[in-house]
Design a protein around this motif. Sequence first.
Motif: not given
Length: 113
Positions: A75-78, A82-87, A93-96
């Motif tokens: 999901t994060f790779n999709a 830019e959104l993935r970088f800030y996430a 992802p670690q928090g989830l």
Amino acid sequence: METLYSFFNWISLQVDIIVSFFESIPLMLQDLFSYIQLFIIKMKIHAQIRFIQLSFNTAKILLEEIGFNDILAATFNAMPSELRFYAFKFGIPQGLSILANFFTTSFVMRMTR
């Protein structure tokens, strides 16, 4: 005469020691039961911590079995780069993953009690 006086003094000391011993028995029993209760409380806390550790390990295995981490990564790779970088910068992802482990551990603990 001095010998007789010291003998009676010794006898009175021995009787006083015996009487004070019998007077202190309730306090000694109370201390004994307090230490026994403290030991039981420590064992219960230790057992609960071990149960939480076991539940956490079971939850990690359960999440691996259902493929949660793979789904999260896909999901994060999709997402746009830019959104993935800030996430990743903010640790989303670690928090989830931590939240999923938390809720799965809670589920495992409820199911095994």
